[in-house]
Write a protein that holds these residues in place. Sequence first.
Motif, PDB file in Angstrom:
ATOM      1  N   ALA A  43      42.843  41.665  53.259  1.00  8.14           N
ATOM      2  CA  ALA A  43      42.127  40.560  52.993  1.00  8.14           C
ATOM      3  C   ALA A  43      41.532  41.006  51.693  1.00  8.14           C
ATOM      4  O   ALA A  43      41.328  40.621  50.136  1.00  8.14           O
ATOM      5  N   ALA A  46      44.190  42.244  48.884  1.00  2.46           N
ATOM      6  CA  ALA A  46      44.335  41.283  47.701  1.00  2.46           C
ATOM      7  C   ALA A  46      43.286  41.556  47.017  1.00  2.46           C
ATOM      8  O   ALA A  46      43.714  41.235  45.429  1.00  2.46           O
ATOM      9  N   PHE A 312      51.067  43.205  48.125  1.00  2.65           N
ATOM     10  CA  PHE A 312      49.815  42.343  47.059  1.00  2.65           C
ATOM     11  C   PHE A 312      49.577  42.716  45.377  1.00  2.65           C
ATOM     12  O   PHE A 312      50.535  41.798  43.664  1.00  2.65           O
ATOM     13  N   GLU A 313      50.212  44.016  45.382  1.00  6.95           N
ATOM     14  CA  GLU A 313      50.063  44.475  43.645  1.00  6.95           C
ATOM     15  C   GLU A 313      51.715  43.545  42.989  1.00  6.95           C
ATOM     16  O   GLU A 313      51.363  42.929  41.991  1.00  6.95           O
ATOM     17  N   THR A 316      50.659  39.964  43.054  1.00  7.11           N
ATOM     18  CA  THR A 316      49.885  39.584  41.344  1.00  7.11           C
ATOM     19  C   THR A 316      50.511  39.716  40.618  1.00  7.11           C
ATOM     20  O   THR A 316      50.508  38.914  39.452  1.00  7.11           O
TER      21      THR A 316
END
Length: 336
Positions: A43, A46, A312-313, A316
């Motif tokens: 989390a 993120a 996550f990169e 996004t």
Amino acid sequence: MRRSIRFAVGATAGATALAAYLAYAGPQQVVARAAGVAPWAVAAVAVLVLCEAVVDGVGVWASVRPLNGGLSPGESVRFALAGDFFDVLSPAGPVSSEPIMARFVGVATGTGYSEALGVRGVAKYVKSGAQLLVSTVLVGALLLDGVAPRSVLVTLGGAVAALVVVGGVLVGGRAAIDRVLVSVLTPVVRAVSGLYREERYGRDVVAGAVERFWRRALAFREAPRLVALIAVGGVLEQLLTATALWVALAGTGETVALVALVAVIPLPQAASVVPIPGSLGAYDVLLAGALVVVTGVPTASAAAAVLIVRTFELATSLGVGGVATAFLRGWRPRGQ
């Protein structure tokens, strides 16, 4: 209605690209590695990755400011997210994505393509230089403590020296470079302009565009505060990415010095020479290898941390960036 359509197109593009990445990396592998990391760490990573993407808007705002007042902070963040989208999908990362983004920057600011490319080119140069300089200083300090190997310092120092040399050559050899650029670009521009204009662009138009590019780029000599803001934004991005890695490693049970992670962030950028969208595989291997060499963490832990952060990169960049890209103006060329 138009905004709804743009959102749908952007979300579809982002979701499609993200699905392609997951298919390449292997959904089961991603889930298995993520399951091995503490939930609080996932989390936190993120949130940090999203913050890093937003902070990129600082450099966008500062670089575009000279173009008719530039963009608002909100628009700058949107352009930063769209730039991340093209960073992933274009073959050479930021090297090939900035020429794409220059088109949209020029339309949004009511200026021209060459002017937008000039300011964004300076921004990338300053940002990379600041990050490499910070890493070189940090690795030098780690080397004195016997932590970092000399080869890493040589690599970073060589990259800084190369940037200085390239900058000197560009400024000092401007006349010769202009002649080469005009000669090479004229036939390309003539052919492309013929696709949407009745009258094709000629050599004079290309020479004028090159001149405007230099004028905008060199104008930053009179705006040191903007240059400093671009550099600070780049270092903040570097710090946030390093913090995300630090948290991911902590989630695997490994504790390392944050300063060492800040130092290695620019090293994998060399992976952009690999003509694969997002430098999938190449970037991940280089970053994990740099973590092992500099920090001494186990290879499995380094791979897991890199996979979490990269997932996550890319999510996004492709998801949120895809939506931001759909709202850009300037998709269709303008003819006479």
